[in-house]
Design a protein around this motif. Structure first.
Motif, PDB file in Angstrom:
ATOM      1  N   ASN A  74       0.838  -1.201   0.000  1.00 14.68           N
ATOM      2  CA  ASN A  74       0.000   0.000   0.000  1.00 14.68           C
ATOM      3  C   ASN A  74       0.871   1.248   0.000  1.00 14.68           C
ATOM      4  O   ASN A  74       0.952   1.996   0.979  1.00 14.68           O
ATOM      5  CB  ASN A  74      -0.933  -0.004   1.214  1.00 14.68           C
ATOM      6  N   PHE A  75       1.526   1.485  -1.137  1.00 19.16           N
ATOM      7  CA  PHE A  75       2.437   2.625  -1.258  1.00 19.16           C
ATOM      8  C   PHE A  75       1.685   3.951  -1.188  1.00 19.16           C
ATOM      9  O   PHE A  75       0.504   4.028  -1.542  1.00 19.16           O
ATOM     10  CB  PHE A  75       3.199   2.540  -2.581  1.00 19.16           C
ATOM     11  N   LYS A  76       2.394   4.987  -0.767  1.00 16.61           N
ATOM     12  CA  LYS A  76       1.795   6.315  -0.626  1.00 16.61           C
ATOM     13  C   LYS A  76       2.395   7.274  -1.651  1.00 16.61           C
ATOM     14  O   LYS A  76       3.615   7.299  -1.843  1.00 16.61           O
ATOM     15  CB  LYS A  76       2.033   6.859   0.793  1.00 16.61           C
ATOM     16  N   PHE A  77       1.526   8.063  -2.284  1.00 12.37           N
ATOM     17  CA  PHE A  77       1.939   9.053  -3.271  1.00 12.37           C
ATOM     18  C   PHE A  77       1.353  10.408  -2.887  1.00 12.37           C
ATOM     19  O   PHE A  77       0.652  10.535  -1.880  1.00 12.37           O
ATOM     20  CB  PHE A  77       1.442   8.663  -4.672  1.00 12.37           C
ATOM     21  N   GLN A  78       1.622  11.409  -3.730  1.00  7.75           N
ATOM     22  CA  GLN A  78       1.038  12.737  -3.557  1.00  7.75           C
ATOM     23  C   GLN A  78       0.193  13.079  -4.776  1.00  7.75           C
ATOM     24  O   GLN A  78       0.586  12.794  -5.909  1.00  7.75           O
ATOM     25  CB  GLN A  78       2.127  13.794  -3.387  1.00  7.75           C
ATOM     26  N   SER A  79      -0.959  13.681  -4.543  1.00  2.79           N
ATOM     27  CA  SER A  79      -1.773  14.169  -5.657  1.00  2.79           C
ATOM     28  C   SER A  79      -1.369  15.596  -5.970  1.00  2.79           C
ATOM     29  O   SER A  79      -0.649  16.243  -5.205  1.00  2.79           O
ATOM     30  CB  SER A  79      -3.263  14.121  -5.296  1.00  2.79           C
ATOM     31  N   ASP A 132       9.005  12.979  -9.805  1.00  2.00           N
ATOM     32  CA  ASP A 132       9.314  14.356 -10.195  1.00  2.00           C
ATOM     33  C   ASP A 132       8.808  15.346  -9.164  1.00  2.00           C
ATOM     34  O   ASP A 132       8.085  14.984  -8.228  1.00  2.00           O
ATOM     35  CB  ASP A 132       8.665  14.677 -11.546  1.00  2.00           C
ATOM     36  N   LYS A 133       9.160  16.623  -9.391  1.00  2.00           N
ATOM     37  CA  LYS A 133       8.654  17.691  -8.552  1.00  2.00           C
ATOM     38  C   LYS A 133       7.245  18.068  -8.989  1.00  2.00           C
ATOM     39  O   LYS A 133       6.867  17.890 -10.144  1.00  2.00           O
ATOM     40  CB  LYS A 133       9.574  18.915  -8.654  1.00  2.00           C
ATOM     41  N   ASP A 154       8.187  13.158  -4.923  1.00  2.00           N
ATOM     42  CA  ASP A 154       9.258  14.134  -5.105  1.00  2.00           C
ATOM     43  C   ASP A 154      10.469  13.698  -4.282  1.00  2.00           C
ATOM     44  O   ASP A 154      10.518  13.890  -3.065  1.00  2.00           O
ATOM     45  CB  ASP A 154       8.771  15.515  -4.663  1.00  2.00           C
ATOM     46  N   GLU A 155      11.459  13.123  -4.952  1.00  2.00           N
ATOM     47  CA  GLU A 155      12.652  12.634  -4.267  1.00  2.00           C
ATOM     48  C   GLU A 155      13.480  13.772  -3.678  1.00  2.00           C
ATOM     49  O   GLU A 155      14.195  13.582  -2.689  1.00  2.00           O
ATOM     50  CB  GLU A 155      13.526  11.843  -5.233  1.00  2.00           C
ATOM     51  N   ALA A 161      10.930   7.844   0.305  1.00  2.13           N
ATOM     52  CA  ALA A 161      12.160   7.105   0.002  1.00  2.13           C
ATOM     53  C   ALA A 161      11.891   5.616  -0.161  1.00  2.13           C
ATOM     54  O   ALA A 161      12.481   4.942  -1.009  1.00  2.13           O
ATOM     55  CB  ALA A 161      13.191   7.336   1.101  1.00  2.13           C
ATOM     56  N   TYR A 162      10.966   5.104   0.638  1.00  2.00           N
ATOM     57  CA  TYR A 162      10.670   3.670   0.599  1.00  2.00           C
ATOM     58  C   TYR A 162      10.053   3.269  -0.736  1.00  2.00           C
ATOM     59  O   TYR A 162      10.489   2.311  -1.383  1.00  2.00           O
ATOM     60  CB  TYR A 162       9.712   3.318   1.737  1.00  2.00           C
TER      61      TYR A 162
END
Length: 234
Positions: A74-79, A132-133, A154-155, A161-162
């Protein structure tokens, strides 16, 4: 004591069965941990000697034998609205593809994705993940249909990081993951890259056919079976 025994007889087996099912379920990250280093060692050797066919075969063997059939974490991202998005927030089968601004999509791939997202609206969640940013992703997102969910990691902010280590650095990009509604990995595939001289329409058709074949084989059938079962229950 007699009542407790009856409860155990009727309820106990079901509970133990559920526990066994949980123990049998393997996850994407677990399979990577056990098998990725061996794949990387063999693939690095193949590419060192420019044996690209061998490298391709090793990738297919690795994904078929070890990753497909496992469950995506259950990875987490940003909208783009600065909200955290969990992969499990999508309750339908998911077509997930990874991109980055420095990774040029295959010719004809984005138009094919937009068309398929429109055709399968309500049946499949199409998700494009960018490494990406936010500002760059917002610009790139304009290429995609409103039927596609665009998310990013956004690295540069040391966030996610995970997920970066597991999804980006393990298999590279672009990579397509086809997940059923329970997030079981049904298929992992690379993008189709037609020769440079291929016309736009031909490139579009090649991508569309490849993507649609994989979707109809791995996701739509599963969705339709679940839908039919729900209708019968009602």
């Amino acid at each position: 004591m007699r009542k407790l025994l009856l409860v155990f007889l009727f309820i106990g087996p079901s509970v133990f069965s559920q526990q066994e099912n949980l123990q049998e379920k393997s996850f994407f990250t677990q399979e990577l941990y056990m098998h990725l280093s061996d794949y990387n060692r063999k693939a690095d050797l193949a590419y060192r000697f420019n044996d690209y066919e061998k490298g391709k075969q090793l990738f297919e063997n690795f994904t078929n034998d070890h990753l497909e059939g496992s469950y995506m974490d259950n990875f987490k991202f940003q909208s783009l609205k600065k909200k955290e998005v969990n992969l499990y927030d999508y309750d339908k089968p998911v077509f997930l593809i990874t991109y980055a601004s420095w990774c040029i999509p295959s010719k004809g791939e984005i138009p094919a994705l937009n068309e398929l997202a429109s055709e399968y609206t309500g049946k499949i969640d199409f998700v494009v993940l960018f490494w990406d940013k936010k500002d760059k992703v917002k610009e790139l997102a304009q290429q995609f249909s409103s039927d596609i969910s665009v998310v990013y990691v956004d690295e540069s902010k040391n966030n996610g990081a995970y997920v970066v280590r597991q999804l980006k650095h393990s298999l590279g990009l672009p990579t397509c993951f086809l997940l059923d509604k329970d997030k079981k990995i049904m298929d992992i595939r690379r993008s189709v890259f037609p020769p440079m001289h291929t016309g736009e329409e031909t490139a579009y058709r090649e991508n569309y056919i490849a993507l649609e074949t994989s979707i109809s084989k791995n996701l739509v059938k599963e969705y339709d079976e679940v839908y039919a079962d729900n209708i019968q229950v009602e």
